[in-house]
Design an enzyme around this catalytic site. Structure first.
Site, PDB file in Angstrom:
ATOM      1  N   ASP A 237       0.837  -1.207   0.000  1.00  0.00           N
ATOM      2  CA  ASP A 237       0.000   0.000   0.000  1.00  0.00           C
ATOM      3  C   ASP A 237       0.866   1.250   0.000  1.00  0.00           C
ATOM      4  OD1 ASP A 237      -2.292   1.463  -0.007  1.00  0.00           O
ATOM      5  OD2 ASP A 237      -2.886   0.995   2.044  1.00  0.00           O
TER       6      ASP A 237
ATOM      7  N   ASN B 136     -10.404  -3.020  -6.815  1.00  0.00           N
ATOM      8  CA  ASN B 136      -9.566  -2.059  -7.556  1.00  0.00           C
ATOM      9  C   ASN B 136     -10.118  -1.709  -8.940  1.00  0.00           C
ATOM     10  OD1 ASN B 136      -6.429  -3.312  -6.193  1.00  0.00           O
ATOM     11  ND2 ASN B 136      -7.606  -1.522  -5.570  1.00  0.00           N
TER      12      ASN B 136
HETATM   13  C1  FPP Z   1      -1.753   0.043  -3.485  1.00  0.00           C
HETATM   14  O1  FPP Z   1      -1.280   1.375  -3.436  1.00  0.00           O
HETATM   15  C2  FPP Z   1      -1.180  -0.665  -4.632  1.00  0.00           C
HETATM   16  C3  FPP Z   1      -1.910  -1.295  -5.606  1.00  0.00           C
HETATM   17  C4  FPP Z   1      -3.379  -1.328  -5.606  1.00  0.00           C
HETATM   18  C5  FPP Z   1      -1.256  -1.946  -6.757  1.00  0.00           C
HETATM   19  C6  FPP Z   1      -0.007  -2.684  -6.464  1.00  0.00           C
HETATM   20  C7  FPP Z   1       0.569  -3.158  -7.733  1.00  0.00           C
HETATM   21  C8  FPP Z   1       1.885  -3.129  -8.063  1.00  0.00           C
HETATM   22  C9  FPP Z   1       2.957  -2.694  -7.158  1.00  0.00           C
HETATM   23  C10 FPP Z   1       2.304  -3.607  -9.421  1.00  0.00           C
HETATM   24  C11 FPP Z   1       2.148  -5.076  -9.490  1.00  0.00           C
HETATM   25  C12 FPP Z   1       2.852  -5.663 -10.626  1.00  0.00           C
HETATM   26  C13 FPP Z   1       3.045  -6.995 -10.747  1.00  0.00           C
HETATM   27  C14 FPP Z   1       3.746  -7.548 -11.900  1.00  0.00           C
HETATM   28  C15 FPP Z   1       2.537  -7.918  -9.716  1.00  0.00           C
HETATM   29  P1  FPP Z   1      -2.329   2.561  -3.644  1.00  0.00           P
HETATM   30  O2  FPP Z   1      -2.404   2.851  -5.104  1.00  0.00           O
HETATM   31  O3  FPP Z   1      -3.625   2.193  -3.021  1.00  0.00           O
HETATM   32  O4  FPP Z   1      -1.641   3.727  -2.876  1.00  0.00           O
HETATM   33  P2  FPP Z   1      -2.355   4.912  -2.060  1.00  0.00           P
HETATM   34  O5  FPP Z   1      -3.099   4.263  -0.930  1.00  0.00           O
HETATM   35  O6  FPP Z   1      -1.208   5.740  -1.596  1.00  0.00           O
HETATM   36  O7  FPP Z   1      -3.253   5.627  -3.023  1.00  0.00           O
END
Ligand code: FPP
Length: 246
Positions: free
Chosen positions: A21, A69
């Site tokens: 996260d 998501n």
């Molecule tokens: C949460 O941070 C992250 C995600 C929903 C996506 C995670 C995905 C990756 C790191 C890429 C994955 C790639 C592969 C190949 C598995 P957020 O966007 O919710 O952050 P925030 O809470 O700060 O908005």
């Protein structure tokens, strides 16, 4: 960090689950688009995999895309799917060389075709590897998983394979996505949030939780080691009292 002296290598969790996260907040702090945070998040996955392999973790589960998501802005969803396709395609050979087996959990039929195909090809290519298992939770949520398990069990009752007395914890576990894989002993969530967000609800019944304020793109090898050290200082009682554990 000298891990040989700081980590008890005989008590490393076999299975570590990670809620990655904070990519969006990290990107904002850099004055960048959210997708930039996700792409640097992939670097953090790479570092975590390297560190986990080094200390002998056998299963690493990453929550990469939840069923919830899909409700993000379309450009972010498309960007994340593209990132997954590109990353899996570009990393698969190195993963294979390093003995990494790729597994996925979630409703992969609901992923865009190119993402599903790339993922299935990588899963097939790495299926004989056993140094470490990387489990990507994609289009996954616990409530989806439990619902599909209940449907399969109901079908078994309908066709007479079992009756209601046949429903055991073991039977339910066997209908879950991670059958034959030990439950995670340790779950790490970054970015200061302290919740499960529909992730591995059944499998985390006795999991130790570790929350860190570090945003996922900043999560480095040492952060994984810190989490493991913290885990090693906990007493896991599984409902017993301390004296019974000696
Ligand atoms: C949460 O941070 C992250 C995600 C929903 C996506 C995670 C995905 C990756 C790191 C890429 C994955 C790639 C592969 C190949 C598995 P957020 O966007 O919710 O952050 P925030 O809470 O700060 O908005």
């Amino acid at each position: 960090m000298n891990i040989e002296t700081t980590i008890d290598l005989t008590k490393v969790p076999q299975h570590v689950a990670l809620i990655m996260d904070g990519n969006g907040r990290w990107a904002k702090k850099q004055g960048q688009e959210r997708l930039f945070g996700h792409s640097i998040g992939v670097e953090a996955i790479r570092g975590t995999l390297k560190a986990a392999t080094r200390i002998g973790v056998k299963y690493l589960t990453f929550y990469a895309f939840s069923t919830e998501n899909w409700s993000r802005p379309q450009a972010e969803v498309d960007g994340l799917m593209n990132l997954m396709v590109k990353t899996i395609a570009s990393e698969v050979d190195e993963l294979n060389t390093n003995g990494v087996r790729l597994i996925s959990i979630g409703d992969i039929q609901g992923l865009p075709a190119d993402c599903r195909e790339e993922l299935e090809a990588a899963i097939d290519k790495t299926k004989e590897n056993d140094t470490i298992n990387v489990i990507l939770a994609l289009n996954y949520s616990s409530k989806w998983e439990i619902t599909q398990a209940m449907k399969k069990i109901a079908a078994k009752i309908e066709n007479g394979t079992i009756d209601s007395e046949g429903i055991t914890e073991e039977l339910i576990s066997n209908e879950m996505c991670l059958q034959n894989i030990p439950d995670p002993e340790l779950l790490i969530r970054t970015s200061g949030e302290q919740r499960l967000s529909n992730f591995l609800l059944w499998q985390c019944a006795y999991t130790e939780f570790y929350f860190t304020d570090v945003l996922w793109p900043d999560f480095k090898e040492n952060d994984l080691y810190q989490a493991v050290i913290n885990y090693q200082h906990r007493e896991r009682r599984f409902g017993k009292v301390s004296e019974q554990l000696i």
